[in-house]
Enzyme design. Structure first.
Site, PDB file in Angstrom:
ATOM      1  N   ARG A   1      -6.637 -93.018 -64.799  1.00 42.80           N
ATOM      2  CA  ARG A   1      -7.444 -93.934 -65.602  1.00 42.80           C
ATOM      3  C   ARG A   1      -7.135 -93.739 -67.087  1.00 42.80           C
ATOM      4  NH1 ARG A   1     -13.617 -93.516 -64.001  1.00 42.80           N
ATOM      5  NH2 ARG A   1     -13.675 -95.348 -65.375  1.00 42.80           N
TER       6      ARG A   1
ATOM      7  N   CYS B   1     -15.957 -91.035 -71.588  1.00 43.31           N
ATOM      8  CA  CYS B   1     -15.418 -91.221 -70.230  1.00 43.31           C
ATOM      9  C   CYS B   1     -15.373 -92.717 -69.988  1.00 43.31           C
ATOM     10  CB  CYS B   1     -16.287 -90.481 -69.209  1.00 43.31           C
ATOM     11  SG  CYS B   1     -18.042 -90.940 -69.275  1.00 43.31           S
TER      12      CYS B   1
END
Length: 284
Positions: free
Chosen positions: A184, A241
């Site tokens: 990611r 995040c």
């Protein structure tokens, strides 16, 4: 004794029925929103109440100008304190949060209580699996507690905004640490991140790197060595995040390691990439 970072299942078992201990089940699945509630109803630690990541720990309403604030934006502090009162939390209550994902979601609740100034909060090390490994019982009965009297106090943690992170790109004072999985971070997971990549200049620290093979946190000295290898000063560090949830896992790990002072960017990547004017980096 007050627990402020982690608590072992053995210790929790001795207090789970104490009147001024509140246990909260934070199990969740980012791709299946009802999975946490279903797991709770199938069996939870006796006395535990369910904390909904998408509702109790977030407020998905837009910003004052209609702007998107990320997938799990923080509620107002006063609104979250009202949630704590509903759970029966008082000023001196020991709160314990757990999940089944290595603390991935429980750490968000840990951070949020500290955000209200409540210090007596800990994450169950090893999650519900550590409880079950001891052969301790689970319950399925609904839990009801008397209303608490929690009050907001001076925050024990700090936050930054998207504007703060943007300003840091031109005048770099802080290091941004990204808790998402490496694919990611590189921009290779379109399922969870339709806009792939990371904030320019950010470093990767996958939250699962804080854990041992058994799902418990690494020892204090090992965590300190891991974060020291990133060459960061805690008070000059921003944790982020996908949506401000797993970044709290890194913040908890740093607290365990005695490395205090890092800030949370609550909107994180989901807020950052929603504005096409903000720069994006890909790869390593």
């Amino acid at each position: 004794m007050t627990y402020t970072t982690l608590i072992a299942a053995e210790d929790l078992s001795r207090h789970v029925h104490d009147a001024d201990w509140v246990v909260l089940d934070c199990r969740h699945d980012l791709t299946a929103p009802d999975a946490g509630r279903d797991a709770y109803e199938s069996g939870h630690i006796p006395g535990a109440q369910f904390a909904r990541v998408d509702e109790d720990l977030s407020d998905k309403s837009p910003g004052p100008h209609g702007e998107f604030r990320g997938r799990h934006p923080l509620p107002e502090r006063t609104a979250f304190v009202e949630t704590l009162r509903r759970w029966g939390v008082n000023h001196g209550t020991q709160v314990v949060a757990y999940d089944a994902q290595g603390g991935m979601f429980a750490a968000r609740l840990w951070w949020m209580l500290r955000w209200t100034g409540h210090e007596a909060v800990a994450v169950l090390d090893g999650g519900i699996q550590s409880w079950q490994a001891l052969g301790l019982p689970l319950a399925t009965t609904p839990v009801s507690r008397p209303r608490g009297n929690a009050m907001p106090n001076y925050p024990l943690v700090s936050t930054v905004s998207a504007d703060d992170v943007m300003a840091n790109l031109t005048n770099p004072v802080y290091t941004v640490i990204d808790a998402r999985a490496p694919d990611r971070f590189r921009g290779e997971n379109e399922t969870l991140d339709p806009v792939g990549g990371h904030i320019p200049g950010a470093k990767s620290r996958f939250f699962k790197d804080n854990l041992q093979a058994d799902g418990r946190f690494k020892p204090e000295d090992q965590l300190r060595a891991d974060f020291s290898a990133l060459s960061i000063a805690p008070e000059k560090t921003i944790m982020q995040c996908g949506s401000g949830v797993t970044a709290c896992h890194n913040l908890l790990a740093m607290e365990i390691a005695g490395l205090r002072g890092a800030a949370l960017y609550p909107g994180s990547w989901s807020e950052w990439c929603s504005d096409k004017s903000r720069p994006v980096a890909t790869g390593n």
